[in-house]
Design a protein around this motif. Structure first.
Motif, PDB file in Angstrom:
ATOM      1  N   THR A  27      35.527  10.554  25.358  1.00 10.71           N
ATOM      2  CA  THR A  27      34.902  10.943  24.480  1.00 10.71           C
ATOM      3  C   THR A  27      35.095  10.543  22.990  1.00 10.71           C
ATOM      4  O   THR A  27      34.353  10.027  22.068  1.00 10.71           O
ATOM      5  CB  THR A  27      34.602  12.365  24.483  1.00 10.71           C
ATOM      6  OG1 THR A  27      34.219  12.938  25.492  1.00 10.71           O
ATOM      7  CG2 THR A  27      33.745  13.112  23.171  1.00 10.71           C
TER       8      THR A  27
ATOM      9  N   SER B 249      33.242   7.583  20.588  1.00 10.82           N
ATOM     10  CA  SER B 249      32.450   7.953  19.477  1.00 10.82           C
ATOM     11  C   SER B 249      31.889   7.285  18.354  1.00 10.82           C
ATOM     12  O   SER B 249      32.739   6.181  18.036  1.00 10.82           O
ATOM     13  CB  SER B 249      33.270   9.337  18.935  1.00 10.82           C
ATOM     14  OG  SER B 249      32.497   9.699  17.774  1.00 10.82           O
TER      15      SER B 249
ATOM     16  N   ASP C 209      31.125   8.685  15.333  1.00 13.30           N
ATOM     17  CA  ASP C 209      31.682   9.397  14.290  1.00 13.30           C
ATOM     18  C   ASP C 209      32.627   8.801  13.565  1.00 13.30           C
ATOM     19  O   ASP C 209      33.635   8.657  13.790  1.00 13.30           O
ATOM     20  CB  ASP C 209      31.784  10.791  14.638  1.00 13.30           C
ATOM     21  CG  ASP C 209      32.159  11.591  13.599  1.00 13.30           C
ATOM     22  OD1 ASP C 209      32.402  11.339  12.264  1.00 13.30           O
ATOM     23  OD2 ASP C 209      32.204  12.902  13.770  1.00 13.30           O
TER      24      ASP C 209
END
Length: 535
Positions: free
Chosen positions: A145, A149, A151
């Motif tokens: 994860t 990502s 982000d």
């Protein structure tokens, strides 16, 4: 009609102005958030590499006005890094520990959980607890994860995790894997803000250092000279430029071009002389004392050697306090977690007991009213009482487990598996040069290895045929003997410097141990090696 339309437009315009004022007021009251916080945090990072004291003052000012929990954790971490760059590791750990109420951690974001674990790994690395740092980072980087990502905050944290792991691997001389981690770190740097630029530059400096240690000198020189050229144009990165000059000086030292080496070191020192970057000043002072010694300039050698020893003693003391503090901090957090889990268990237990009791009472009433058979009722009652008794006994396994754990802990016999694990860690320790640390002790090594002090002592005594001090001293003597054989520069050093370099507290202690290990005094050994080199 025209007057009505004009009046309506005036009302609409006033309404828009009123809404605009409300929006502005709301923005001011809400404080910095979103992209605005990213900008001010990036500015704090920039100040971190320009002057740690300015960074601390600036960031503490932001803490006063920002009430967002996650923002405050980020700012507190920047302050912690500033103290670490000053070499004040005790204060760094103290700042790291000043987080919000742990109960609020239930609501923090995924990014913040990753960020806090990274902070702990960074603290361990600063304090020389490299294995603990490695374990945390390895666990974090196994999370797909995180790795997948998009982000920006998670990507920059991932870049820093790979960089930190590269430093840990460099300490253990695993340069190939260290370089691989730096390459992975670069893959997560995709923004043009100051933090991304700084990490990218640091990666280049670290990469050049590992290439030099692999004797890939052409690649090394190309990278480090390019970094210095870029930093000189910026004129606002004293820490990074000083670090790069210190790195380049090592190349010239290996080439035995001691004058150029000194020149680069003095240039790097001039950039940070009046700034509190004590961790890099220690490196430069040590390199200057070594290089002036090679130039036979005793005055400058003693001058910088004193600077180095004084500053190193100060930071070593802070490191010891920091280790004690962080161990206590982690233990406290673990105890809080255990207490929280215990409370949850008790709450769940009593809820289950209540529900079970209601069922028991309901069944009793059912048998009393419907069956009205005293004999059967008694059988059912006895059955449910036994069940209730079994539920109450559920709490005992926890106590029994604790007693079992305590019994195991107090056992004097070490298992074969544990002994093999400690021997493997000792082998890794022997491949590093951490035994050259003057402050290396049984307790420090056990903390770094995360093993029981008593077990470690027992394994060393049984397998190394020496107590801890004898074991460490033999490693140090073997290390200095190897250097004397392979690096002609060390043949010119005084015995006092060799003693200090290899981690001994005094010239006499070094001479005594050297003779006990090699059967010959240091001076006699150097003469023999020098003769063989000539012949």
């Amino acid at each position: 009609m025209k007057n009505k339309l004009l009046f309506r437009k005036m009302i609409e315009n006033r309404g828009r102005i009123f809404l605009l004022i409300l929006t502005l007021c709301f923005s001011i009251i809400s404080g910095q958030s979103g992209p605005d916080f990213t900008i001010i945090a990036d500015k704090a990072i920039q100040k971190l590499y320009q002057n740690p004291d300015d960074c601390i003052s600036y960031t503490q000012g932001l803490l006063v006005s920002d009430q967002d929990v996650e923002d405050r954790i980020v700012l507190q971490n920047i302050i912690s890094q500033a103290f670490a760059m000053k070499g004040d590791y005790m204060q760094s750990v103290n700042s790291f520990s000043q987080k919000e109420n742990p109960d609020q951690n239930q609501d923090i974001s995924y990014f913040m959980r990753v960020f806090e674990d990274y902070n702990l790994a960074d603290q361990y690395q600063n304090l020389g607890l490299y294995n603990q740092s490695k374990q945390i980072i390895t666990h974090l980087l196994s999370d797909q994860t995180l790795l997948k990502s998009n982000d920006p905050k998670l990507r920059i944290t991932t870049a820093k995790l790979y960089q930190l792991q590269a430093l840990n691997l460099g300490i253990s001389r695993d340069y190939s894997n260290a370089l691989e981690n730096l390459n992975k770190s670069d893959q997560y740097i995709d923004n043009d803000n100051e933090e991304n630029k700084i990490i990218k530059t640091e990666n280049k400096i670290f990469r050049s250092s590992y290439l030099m240690k692999q004797n890939k000198l052409e690649e090394y020189k190309k990278i480090i000279e390019n970094v210095i050229s870029e930093l000189e144009k910026q004129k606002n990165q004293p820490f990074l430029l000083s670090l790069a000059y210190e790195n380049l000086s090592r190349f010239y030292f290996l080439q035995q071009d001691y004058k150029t080496s000194v020149q680069k070191l003095e240039l790097g020192l001039s950039l940070i002389q009046d700034l509190p970057f004590n961790n890099i000043k220690i490196k430069i002072y040590e390199s200057l004392s070594r290089t002036y010694f090679a130039l036979h300039d005793d005055i400058k050698y003693h001058q910088y050697n004193k600077y180095y020893n004084d500053l190193r003693s100060k930071t070593d003391s802070s490191t010891k306090e920091g280790i004690r503090y962080i161990v206590k901090l982690v233990e406290t957090n673990q105890n809080k977690t255990l207490e929280f889990e215990k409370q949850n268990y008790l709450k769940s237990f009593w809820t289950s007991t209540f529900i079970f009791s209601v069922i028991v009472i309901g069944l009793l009433i059912y048998f009393l009213v419907i069956k009205n058979k005293n004999k059967d009722l008694k059988k059912q009652f006895d059955f449910f009482e036994r069940q209730n008794s079994q539920q109450k006994q559920m709490v005992h396994p926890i106590t029994d487990l604790a007693k079992s754990t305590e019994t195991e802990r107090n056992s004097n016999k070490i298992s074969k598996e544990k002994e093999e694990e400690i021997l493997q860690k000792l082998e890794e320790f022997e491949q590093s040069d951490r035994y050259l640390n003057k402050n290396m002790s049984l307790s420090m090594l056990s903390a770094q290895m995360e093993v029981n002090t008593k077990y470690l002592s027992e394994v060393i005594n049984n397998n190394k045929e020496k107590n801890f001090n004898g074991y460490i001293n033999k490693l140090r003597i073997n290390h200095i003997v190897q250097l004397l054989k392979t690096d002609p520069t060390f043949l010119n050093y005084k015995v006092s410097y060799l003693a200090e370099y290899s981690g001994f507290s005094s010239h006499s202690a070094f001479t005594t141990v050297f003779k006990s290990v090699t059967g010959i005094s240091p001076n006699a050994y150097i003469q023999e090696i020098s003769k063989s080199k000539v012949s």
